[in-house]
Design a protein around this motif. Sequence first.
Motif, short mmCIF file in Angstrom:
data_model
loop_
_atom_site.label_atom_id
_atom_site.label_comp_id
_atom_site.label_asym_id
_atom_site.label_seq_id
_atom_site.Cartn_x
_atom_site.Cartn_y
_atom_site.Cartn_z
N HIS A 1 0.87 -1.18 0.00
CA HIS A 1 0.00 0.00 0.00
C HIS A 1 0.91 1.23 0.00
O HIS A 1 0.88 2.05 0.89
CB HIS A 1 -0.96 -0.02 1.20
CG HIS A 1 -2.21 0.76 0.98
ND1 HIS A 1 -3.48 0.22 1.05
CD2 HIS A 1 -2.39 2.07 0.64
CE1 HIS A 1 -4.39 1.14 0.79
NE2 HIS A 1 -3.75 2.28 0.54
N HIS B 1 1.58 4.33 -1.63
CA HIS B 1 1.26 5.47 -2.49
C HIS B 1 2.47 6.37 -2.70
O HIS B 1 3.42 6.35 -1.93
CB HIS B 1 0.16 6.32 -1.85
CG HIS B 1 -1.16 5.64 -1.75
ND1 HIS B 1 -1.85 5.21 -2.86
CD2 HIS B 1 -1.94 5.33 -0.69
CE1 HIS B 1 -2.99 4.66 -2.47
NE2 HIS B 1 -3.07 4.71 -1.16
N TYR C 1 -8.44 5.74 -9.21
CA TYR C 1 -9.37 5.01 -8.34
C TYR C 1 -10.66 4.72 -9.10
O TYR C 1 -11.14 5.57 -9.86
CB TYR C 1 -9.73 5.85 -7.11
CG TYR C 1 -8.64 5.97 -6.09
CD1 TYR C 1 -8.71 5.30 -4.88
CD2 TYR C 1 -7.54 6.81 -6.31
CE1 TYR C 1 -7.72 5.43 -3.91
CE2 TYR C 1 -6.54 6.94 -5.35
CZ TYR C 1 -6.64 6.25 -4.16
OH TYR C 1 -5.65 6.38 -3.22
N LYS D 1 -8.23 -0.59 -8.41
CA LYS D 1 -8.58 -0.36 -7.01
C LYS D 1 -10.02 0.13 -6.93
O LYS D 1 -10.35 1.19 -7.45
CB LYS D 1 -7.64 0.70 -6.42
CG LYS D 1 -8.08 1.32 -5.09
CD LYS D 1 -7.80 0.43 -3.89
CE LYS D 1 -8.11 1.12 -2.57
NZ LYS D 1 -7.12 2.11 -2.17
N HIS E 1 -6.97 -2.34 4.51
CA HIS E 1 -7.26 -1.68 5.79
C HIS E 1 -7.83 -2.56 6.89
O HIS E 1 -8.20 -2.04 7.95
CB HIS E 1 -8.15 -0.45 5.58
CG HIS E 1 -7.59 0.54 4.60
ND1 HIS E 1 -6.30 1.02 4.69
CD2 HIS E 1 -8.12 1.12 3.49
CE1 HIS E 1 -6.08 1.86 3.68
NE2 HIS E 1 -7.16 1.93 2.93
N ASP F 1 0.20 2.73 3.48
CA ASP F 1 -0.67 3.88 3.18
C ASP F 1 -0.06 5.20 3.68
O ASP F 1 -0.62 5.85 4.56
CB ASP F 1 -2.05 3.64 3.82
CG ASP F 1 -3.14 4.43 3.11
OD1 ASP F 1 -2.85 5.09 2.10
OD2 ASP F 1 -4.29 4.39 3.58
ZN LIG Z 1 -4.66 4.09 0.19
#
Ligand SMILES: [Zn+2]
Length: 467
Positions: free
Chosen positions: A101, A103, A165, A200, A246, A368
């Motif tokens: 994750h 980014h 996204y 995603k 998550h 993240d």
């Molecule tokens: Zn994310």
Amino acid sequence: MKLGKLKRSVARIILVLGLLSVSGIVASCAGTGNESPAQSVQVIRNVTVIDGTGGPAQKGVTVVIKDGLIDAVSVDAIYDTNAEVIDGTGMTVVPGLIDMHGHLFGRGATETLPQHETYAKLFLAGGVTTVFSPGSRDPDAVIEFRRRIEAGESVGPRIHLAGRYVDKGQSVVSWIDGFGDVAEAESYFEPYLGELSALKLYTGVDRDFGKKAVEYAHRNGLFVTGHIGAMTVHEAVEIGIDGLEHGLYTITELVGEAGYPAIICATANADVDSPEATRLIRMLRDNDVYITPTTVVHLAMKGDVSVYPYDWMRFLSEQGRAVWSDLKGTVLSLPSEVRDCFDRAFENHLRFVARAHRAGVRVLAGTDPIPPMVSPGLSLHLEINYLMAAGMSIEEAINAASLSAAEVLGVDRSFGSVEKGKVADLVVIDGNVLEDPMSLFNTYRVYKSGVAFDPSELRQSAEGGIR
Ligand SMILES: [Zn+2]
């Protein structure tokens, strides 16, 4: 050791080998017998190796890197007398880590901002040689940045991405442009198919929309992960999703669809031992749906930065520091009954991850890095420690951050473990990770395709760089 000279000579060899792609074909084309100057052989001797397969660590091992590949991993490896040798006594070698994750944008003063150069250096300094970015703010810029890295114009990890996204209609995130229907999404994604590894799905995607999107992705060789909301986990698994981001905070059957900050108490009050939780976990396992708990980003909701045991402030610009005080203000202004839920929510999340892991669900390491304290590179080491808090052995936690992730990305033939014949993406840690997993923070040398990087140099050049 003369790292500068070494870097130059190895870099020359890498040029001979051609650009390394993310497509997983490197080992075969790189192994075609180029002449190798003696300096191209690098050795780490008498080191403890956690190889990324999940198998037990081995002590007293010699790792030989030659022409960008791992040439030997054994206690009695023979190597050229001209090789550059690191005495690995008291040190540990792990595979180049994979942040699932990872980014390349972060939270700016008023909105999210691209942080390509700084994040890339920090990822690499932390031994993260591959990132999967599940969603980009600006996919074109990330693709161009990846090209720069591959061309040697910038330094950074290998980048896999999911691109724009996929949300339905008006997203809860202001800068995400949702799609009206899947046909619209398909025509948008068509020109990007060769660049992406995955799609995603975001919170507004419901079952019908999701089903068509998953079919489209799979038809085109992409996997699909989701930060789901409008869809239950049951539905997501039924339509063939490959991963969920998550952890407990987005398991809708257990926590509902509450947004922030209500999600904190909803997560605290979820029953992770219920028959429903058991059924869900079995369903994830039976369908090989992975979870990426991103535990380290949930910590940010508490606003207690002492839980981040590394100096994240040094990488923030003045503007970035303003972001932090703003974020702290938001957290501290939460009603006390919400803040009181935080610790229970966090523990519940870890218990859910522990149950999933025990049941055989594939659990991957991801960070993240949107809030300023979730530093690229460093926060993955912390995540690995939290995966251990959720019951993984160190070998399993490293596997979650390497080979297991490479399998999901479809690059495990060439990447993800310290094994003979694989691309020499590996990390030398100054410390005994078996005795002290926190010593992962002490990256001493990072190799990407056998090219050595000095983490302290990289971190120094990233200071003050996060906007
Ligand atoms: Zn994310």
